[in-house]
Enzyme design. Sequence first.
Site, PDB file in Angstrom:
ATOM      1  N   ASP A  26       5.265   0.840  11.727  1.00  0.00           N
ATOM      2  CA  ASP A  26       4.035   0.203  11.253  1.00  0.00           C
ATOM      3  C   ASP A  26       3.912  -1.256  11.688  1.00  0.00           C
ATOM      4  O   ASP A  26       2.894  -1.898  11.416  1.00  0.00           O
ATOM      5  CB  ASP A  26       3.949   0.281   9.723  1.00  0.00           C
ATOM      6  CG  ASP A  26       3.476   1.641   9.252  1.00  0.00           C
ATOM      7  OD1 ASP A  26       3.136   2.483  10.103  1.00  0.00           O
ATOM      8  OD2 ASP A  26       3.444   1.874   8.024  1.00  0.00           O
ATOM      9  N   ARG A  68      -8.390  -0.418   5.158  1.00  0.00           N
ATOM     10  CA  ARG A  68      -7.528   0.574   4.506  1.00  0.00           C
ATOM     11  C   ARG A  68      -6.205  -0.053   4.083  1.00  0.00           C
ATOM     12  O   ARG A  68      -5.574   0.440   3.141  1.00  0.00           O
ATOM     13  CB  ARG A  68      -7.238   1.737   5.471  1.00  0.00           C
ATOM     14  CG  ARG A  68      -8.421   2.659   5.710  1.00  0.00           C
ATOM     15  CD  ARG A  68      -7.990   3.889   6.475  1.00  0.00           C
ATOM     16  NE  ARG A  68      -6.682   4.320   6.002  1.00  0.00           N
ATOM     17  CZ  ARG A  68      -5.711   4.761   6.779  1.00  0.00           C
ATOM     18  NH1 ARG A  68      -5.871   4.849   8.073  1.00  0.00           N
ATOM     19  NH2 ARG A  68      -4.556   5.128   6.271  1.00  0.00           N
ATOM     20  N   CYS A  94      -4.628   8.464   9.758  1.00  0.00           N
ATOM     21  CA  CYS A  94      -4.663   7.789  11.057  1.00  0.00           C
ATOM     22  C   CYS A  94      -4.407   8.782  12.184  1.00  0.00           C
ATOM     23  O   CYS A  94      -3.547   9.649  12.080  1.00  0.00           O
ATOM     24  CB  CYS A  94      -3.566   6.724  11.119  1.00  0.00           C
ATOM     25  SG  CYS A  94      -4.059   5.155  10.446  1.00  0.00           S
ATOM     26  N   ARG A 143       0.701  15.078  13.097  1.00  0.00           N
ATOM     27  CA  ARG A 143       1.585  14.778  11.967  1.00  0.00           C
ATOM     28  C   ARG A 143       1.649  16.023  11.100  1.00  0.00           C
ATOM     29  O   ARG A 143       0.868  16.200  10.185  1.00  0.00           O
ATOM     30  CB  ARG A 143       1.054  13.573  11.192  1.00  0.00           C
ATOM     31  CG  ARG A 143       1.063  12.322  12.030  1.00  0.00           C
ATOM     32  CD  ARG A 143       0.355  11.186  11.354  1.00  0.00           C
ATOM     33  NE  ARG A 143       1.191  10.463  10.420  1.00  0.00           N
ATOM     34  CZ  ARG A 143       0.765   9.401   9.745  1.00  0.00           C
ATOM     35  NH1 ARG A 143      -0.469   8.975   9.877  1.00  0.00           N
ATOM     36  NH2 ARG A 143       1.565   8.778   8.911  1.00  0.00           N
ATOM     37  N   PRO A 144       2.583  16.892  11.418  1.00  0.00           N
ATOM     38  CA  PRO A 144       2.659  18.171  10.711  1.00  0.00           C
ATOM     39  C   PRO A 144       3.166  18.012   9.279  1.00  0.00           C
ATOM     40  O   PRO A 144       3.577  16.931   8.867  1.00  0.00           O
ATOM     41  CB  PRO A 144       3.657  18.976  11.550  1.00  0.00           C
ATOM     42  CG  PRO A 144       4.483  17.966  12.264  1.00  0.00           C
ATOM     43  CD  PRO A 144       3.644  16.740  12.419  1.00  0.00           C
ATOM     44  N   LYS A 181       0.844  -1.204   0.000  1.00  0.00           N
ATOM     45  CA  LYS A 181       0.000   0.000   0.000  1.00  0.00           C
ATOM     46  C   LYS A 181       0.875   1.249   0.000  1.00  0.00           C
ATOM     47  O   LYS A 181       0.644   2.173  -0.775  1.00  0.00           O
ATOM     48  CB  LYS A 181      -0.890   0.021   1.248  1.00  0.00           C
ATOM     49  CG  LYS A 181      -1.574   1.343   1.482  1.00  0.00           C
ATOM     50  CD  LYS A 181      -2.433   1.345   2.727  1.00  0.00           C
ATOM     51  CE  LYS A 181      -1.738   1.791   3.991  1.00  0.00           C
ATOM     52  NZ  LYS A 181      -1.466   3.232   4.087  1.00  0.00           N
ATOM     53  N   ASN A 182       1.895   1.252   0.859  1.00  0.00           N
ATOM     54  CA  ASN A 182       2.689   2.474   1.013  1.00  0.00           C
ATOM     55  C   ASN A 182       3.610   2.759  -0.166  1.00  0.00           C
ATOM     56  O   ASN A 182       4.226   3.814  -0.235  1.00  0.00           O
ATOM     57  CB  ASN A 182       3.494   2.421   2.316  1.00  0.00           C
ATOM     58  CG  ASN A 182       2.594   2.606   3.533  1.00  0.00           C
ATOM     59  OD1 ASN A 182       1.401   2.893   3.402  1.00  0.00           O
ATOM     60  ND2 ASN A 182       3.165   2.440   4.714  1.00  0.00           N
TER      61      ASN A 182
HETATM   62  C1  UD1 Z   1       4.700   6.917   6.148  1.00  0.00           C
HETATM   63  C2  UD1 Z   1       3.788   5.722   6.032  1.00  0.00           C
HETATM   64  C3  UD1 Z   1       3.325   5.314   7.404  1.00  0.00           C
HETATM   65  C4  UD1 Z   1       4.523   5.098   8.317  1.00  0.00           C
HETATM   66  C5  UD1 Z   1       5.441   6.306   8.306  1.00  0.00           C
HETATM   67  C6  UD1 Z   1       6.731   6.099   9.077  1.00  0.00           C
HETATM   68  C7  UD1 Z   1       2.604   5.901   3.927  1.00  0.00           C
HETATM   69  C8  UD1 Z   1       1.308   6.150   3.257  1.00  0.00           C
HETATM   70  N1  UD1 Z   1       2.627   6.081   5.245  1.00  0.00           N
HETATM   71  O1  UD1 Z   1       3.931   7.948   6.721  1.00  0.00           O
HETATM   72  O2  UD1 Z   1       2.575   4.117   7.257  1.00  0.00           O
HETATM   73  O3  UD1 Z   1       4.014   4.935   9.643  1.00  0.00           O
HETATM   74  O4  UD1 Z   1       5.806   6.628   6.965  1.00  0.00           O
HETATM   75  O5  UD1 Z   1       7.451   5.033   8.519  1.00  0.00           O
HETATM   76  O6  UD1 Z   1       3.595   5.551   3.311  1.00  0.00           O
HETATM   77  N2  UD1 Z   1       6.938  14.751  10.311  1.00  0.00           N
HETATM   78  C9  UD1 Z   1       7.100  16.064  10.633  1.00  0.00           C
HETATM   79  N3  UD1 Z   1       6.892  17.007   9.669  1.00  0.00           N
HETATM   80  C10 UD1 Z   1       6.528  16.661   8.392  1.00  0.00           C
HETATM   81  C11 UD1 Z   1       6.386  15.306   8.067  1.00  0.00           C
HETATM   82  C12 UD1 Z   1       6.585  14.370   9.058  1.00  0.00           C
HETATM   83  O7  UD1 Z   1       7.410  16.414  11.776  1.00  0.00           O
HETATM   84  O8  UD1 Z   1       6.356  17.568   7.571  1.00  0.00           O
HETATM   85  C13 UD1 Z   1       7.147  13.734  11.343  1.00  0.00           C
HETATM   86  C14 UD1 Z   1       5.895  12.945  11.666  1.00  0.00           C
HETATM   87  O9  UD1 Z   1       5.034  13.611  12.559  1.00  0.00           O
HETATM   88  C15 UD1 Z   1       6.494  11.692  12.266  1.00  0.00           C
HETATM   89  C16 UD1 Z   1       7.767  11.507  11.440  1.00  0.00           C
HETATM   90  O10 UD1 Z   1       8.071  12.782  10.888  1.00  0.00           O
HETATM   91  O11 UD1 Z   1       6.835  11.903  13.599  1.00  0.00           O
HETATM   92  C17 UD1 Z   1       7.678  10.478  10.338  1.00  0.00           C
HETATM   93  O12 UD1 Z   1       6.634  10.808   9.493  1.00  0.00           O
HETATM   94  P1  UD1 Z   1       6.632  10.402   7.959  1.00  0.00           P
HETATM   95  O13 UD1 Z   1       7.783   9.520   7.688  1.00  0.00           O
HETATM   96  O14 UD1 Z   1       6.443  11.640   7.153  1.00  0.00           O
HETATM   97  O15 UD1 Z   1       5.351   9.528   7.889  1.00  0.00           O
HETATM   98  P2  UD1 Z   1       4.390   9.448   6.682  1.00  0.00           P
HETATM   99  O16 UD1 Z   1       5.116   9.674   5.400  1.00  0.00           O
HETATM  100  O17 UD1 Z   1       3.183  10.249   6.990  1.00  0.00           O
END
Ligand code: UD1
Length: 430
Positions: free
Chosen positions: A317, A409, A126, A131-132, A22-23
């Site tokens: 995950d 999902r 989720c 999650r900024p 999915k990811n």
């Molecule tokens: C992706 C995966 C999710 C997985 C996560 C971490 C998909 C669809 N989702 O989520 O399943 O749990 O990677 O492996 O692929 N952060 C910030 N600022 C930002 C972006 C992120 O502070 O602008 C922080 C988040 O709050 C979190 C960390 O960075 O603490 C990791 O987030 P991120 O790797 O971006 O997760 P996703 O890409 O949303």
Amino acid sequence: MDRIRIVGGNKLNGVIPISGAKNAALPLMIASLLTDDTLTLENVPHLADVEQLIRILGNHGVDISVNGRRERQGESYARTIHFTCRNIVDTTAPYELVSKMRASFWVIGPLLAREGKARVSLPGGCAIGTRPVDLFIEGLQALSANIEIDGGYVNATAPEGGLVGARYTFPKVSVGATHVLMMAATLANGTTVLGNAAREPEVVDLANCLNAMGAKITGQGTPTITIEGVRSLSGARHRVLPDRIETGTYAMAVAMTGGDVILEDTNMALLDTALEAIRRAGAEITETNSGIRVVRNGAGIKPVDIVTDPFPGFPTDLQAQFMGLMTKANGTSHITETIFENRFMHVQELARLGAKISLSGQTAKIEGVSRLKGAPVMATDLRASVSLVIAGLAAEGETMVSRVYHLDRGFERLEEKLTRCGAHVERVSD
Ligand code: UD1
């Protein structure tokens, strides 16, 4: 609303086909916005998140045709989907669509790169902590985008002549922001160097697909990714890589119940750290021609401490599922979550099954119990919900999991895959 009913106690024996990730599928689908040619993706899983993204992409002007052919009769719904975006008809991704799935925010990269503008609602997804999107914004600004946040929307515009390649180092590893900046930089003027980039296999898969479309990306899978901008991208055909989270989830399910299962169409390199933890918990894991064999006989589950980390560390995950497994360990284990600050919602639900877990900050202490007892529980997010399934498989009596739309999902035909291996799992529709 559907529920999943599990009667615990059966061992798992048989073969489980692993779906496409999915990811990886989500960013790959979004990459179709970068070209007016057709991007064909094989091995796309049939999941609620994929269907939702199909609606979102349709809104931007992507023409989508699904080839519903089953790749393996009766076993997999993996589909081949063709995405063609001759013209982007709308550069706005509205709240009603984006709020349902965080990954849909990622359209901001391709829209900005191809059309020079994007108006994208701040995301949902989720509920696993705040999650900024600051890293996305900072990174796109580094590529010379002008960004304003107004009324819950991010309004982004590229300079006249398009985005400009730059050097940008992420202050924190982010999978999503790496996907987006990599996509945006493919069509920028000049070269972009991303430092502290995510190394997840899904990032590598996206980079490989973009390269097949004519992009010039090197260094994927390392912390430094270099993207030489090109004028345009073409179509391509690409197969979505296997789902490492689904792989790890079923491996943990077998470790939990005992038994002997072949996980087909997947490979160990995608999840070394997680498999090592499952091994230490007492399962035997070996590579086979078609995938991975997981066996646990006789001896009980050993306690193992883990800390979640970006790839190649233990994936966040799989944290909830591993906690499910540890609830029945012969001793005490500790699980520390370092990626998301509120990813322990499964703790109170596991407790309803008799698990003994206490939380202290970002660390959970799990005192293994010899028996779990079935109970009604509620799925709270995608990965948390499947940890309840794992615990339910080893609990005495009936576990009824409600709010299974979370499961839908991200897990393709979970009840069928488990039932075929001897579990007693069924979907109940009220
Ligand atoms: C992706 C995966 C999710 C997985 C996560 C971490 C998909 C669809 N989702 O989520 O399943 O749990 O990677 O492996 O692929 N952060 C910030 N600022 C930002 C972006 C992120 O502070 O602008 C922080 C988040 O709050 C979190 C960390 O960075 O603490 C990791 O987030 P991120 O790797 O971006 O997760 P996703 O890409 O949303």
